[in-house]
Design an enzyme around this catalytic site. Structure first.
Site, mmCIF file in Angstrom:
data_model
loop_
_atom_site.group_PDB
_atom_site.id
_atom_site.type_symbol
_atom_site.label_atom_id
_atom_site.label_comp_id
_atom_site.label_asym_id
_atom_site.label_seq_id
_atom_site.Cartn_x
_atom_site.Cartn_y
_atom_site.Cartn_z
ATOM 1 N N ASP B 125 4.856 -115.333 62.151
ATOM 2 C CA ASP B 125 6.151 -115.508 62.810
ATOM 3 C C ASP B 125 6.148 -115.055 64.261
ATOM 4 O O ASP B 125 6.798 -115.666 65.104
ATOM 5 C CB ASP B 125 7.259 -114.791 62.026
ATOM 6 N N SER B 179 9.197 -108.614 50.636
ATOM 7 C CA SER B 179 9.639 -109.039 51.952
ATOM 8 C C SER B 179 10.066 -110.495 51.806
ATOM 9 O O SER B 179 9.282 -111.328 51.353
ATOM 10 C CB SER B 179 8.478 -108.912 52.951
#
Lengths: 180, 245
Positions: B125, B179
């Site tokens: 990301d 997560s």
């Protein structure tokens, strides 16, 4: 039935609502779970689980409508480009010029992708049971049929087609048998 | 390094990005502008506004970008039947370019020199956010706190909150050990027992789907209508972009 009536009373749906609706129906039918180990761009392998209920239906349905509307070579070429395009998105290159270039080709191919797909959802599985295009179908049952096609396709043409395609295979084989 | 006056932070209102918010204020002695996007993750966004206000933020941007997400990113991607490594439908990947675009736009609107994100130095990301930002604004500065600080555990994050008066809500119920990233296209789960590739995911981890065993015993049929490669109707109900939700 009830959903259609409700929809007439409310307003038109839109892309976000398409996906929301598909998520609901797919999720209720156990569709869209994925468990993988993937290769990250930063170099390591990572294990992840994903739920993509509506997207899983979209993938199957889209291929189905393409199967009846896309030319063979367009479809195959698109499939060759797809892993490159996927990698660009995965690695973060959406705003890169090469992704924009591929998008132009992809989008152009979609001009003829019009029609309907009938989908069956059952216990985690998505099946295509029917597809049609009133405006852009390349499917001609006259040509494909096992019944008498009234001359739509001349079977004799196939012999020449096969012979010319076999020529280079024969040459390669002859060369091999000439070698000690 | 020239003095930083303002930074736009991709802010969710959660623990990590709240720590980042304070850390940016302390470390760079700058103003933080918060940007919060509704991508369909199914969370209330207004709490993020209140939290940002309580932390001294005066410029707060909250966007519902679900339509733009699906129309300009998800649908174009599905035109190519796009799959990574044979299976992954790119649910997280396809959201990042939109966030990058909005961060850069908000930076221009607020005359911020930099953007900041909460992605770690170990993942994809950070690459996605930053490549997107640099492509859209070559002059933008990017701050990635996870690559700079030493708060590498939940305990250290909580400690930072105490030391710097960051309000932390004790959420009811067990915190997920995973997560997760969620938007209208997917939810992802990493960490926890999944870090052992041989360990099966527990059934109570999944949130949006029932298990196939629990799914109805009768099949469901639907008709999907396409125009130029995009879905325009489900079961005969047309869908245009005049959405009242």
């Amino acid at each position: 039935m009830r959903r259609a009536i409700l929809s007439l009373l409310t307003v038109h749906l839109c892309p976000a609502t398409v996906l929301t609706e598909l998520n609901k129906i797919a999720g209720a039918n156990g569709i869209g779970r994925l468990d993988i180990v993937e290769n990250r761009y930063v170099g390591m392998k990572a294990r992840g689980c994903y739920e993509t209920p509506g997207g899983t239906i979209m993938l199957k349905a889209h291929r189905a409508i393409e199967s009846i509307t896309l030319d063979r070579e367009v479809a195959h070429l698109k499939d060759e480009l797809m892993p490159k395009y996927a990698k660009l998105i995965y690695n973060g290159y959406w705003w890169a010029p090469e992704r924009v270039m591929l998008q132009t080709a992809i989008d152009q191919s979609q001009d003829v992708v019009n029609g309907d797909v009938r989908i069956k959802l059952y216990k985690g599985g998505v099946s295509v049971v029917g597809r049609k295009s009133d405006t852009d179908s390349l499917f001609d049952s006259n040509i494909a049929t096992f019944d008498d096609d009234g001359g739509a396709y001349n079977q004799a043409d196939a012999e020449g087609f096969i012979k010319l395609n076999a020529l280079r295979l024969k040459m390669a084989s002859l060369r091999q048998s000439r070698q000690p | 390094m020239p003095k930083l006056n303002k930074v736009v932070l991709a802010y969710s209102g959660g623990l990590d990005t709240s720590v980042i918010l304070r850390w940016l204020q302390e470390t760079y002695d700058c103003e933080v502008v918060t940007y919060t996007a509704d991508l369909g993750q199914g969370e209330e966004l207004e709490p993020a506004r209140k939290k940002a206000e309580s932390m001294g933020v005066s410029e707060i941007f909250i966007d519902d970008v679900r339509e733009e997400f699906v129309a300009d990113f998800v649908f174009p991607m599905f035109r190519c039947n796009t799959v990574y490594e044979g299976e992954y439908l790119l649910g997280t990947s396809i959201a990042r370019p939109l966030i990058a675009k909005r961060l850069v736009e908000v930076a221009a609107e607020t005359q911020s020199e930099a953007i900041a994100h909460g992605a770690t130095g170990k993942g994809n990301d950070q690459v996605r956010f930053e490549l997107g930002a640099y492509a859209l604004d070559p002059a933008i500065r990017v701050i990635a706190p996870w690559r700079e600080w030493d708060l590498n555990s939940r305990d250290k994050l909580m400690e930072y909150c105490e030391m710097h008066n960051i309000p932390v809500e004790m959420k009811r119920g067990k915190k997920s050990p995973f997560s997760m990233d969620a938007n209208l296209l997917h939810i992802s789960y990493e960490g926890g027992n999944l870090e052992d590739p041989w360990s099966e995911a527990e059934d109570d981890m999944w949130r949006w789907t029932v298990s196939p065993e629990e799914a109805p015993d009768q099949p469901t049929y639907m008709t999907i209508s396409y125009e130029k490669g995009d879905i325009v109707a489900i079961d005969g109900t047309p869908m245009s972009c005049h959405c009242v939700n």
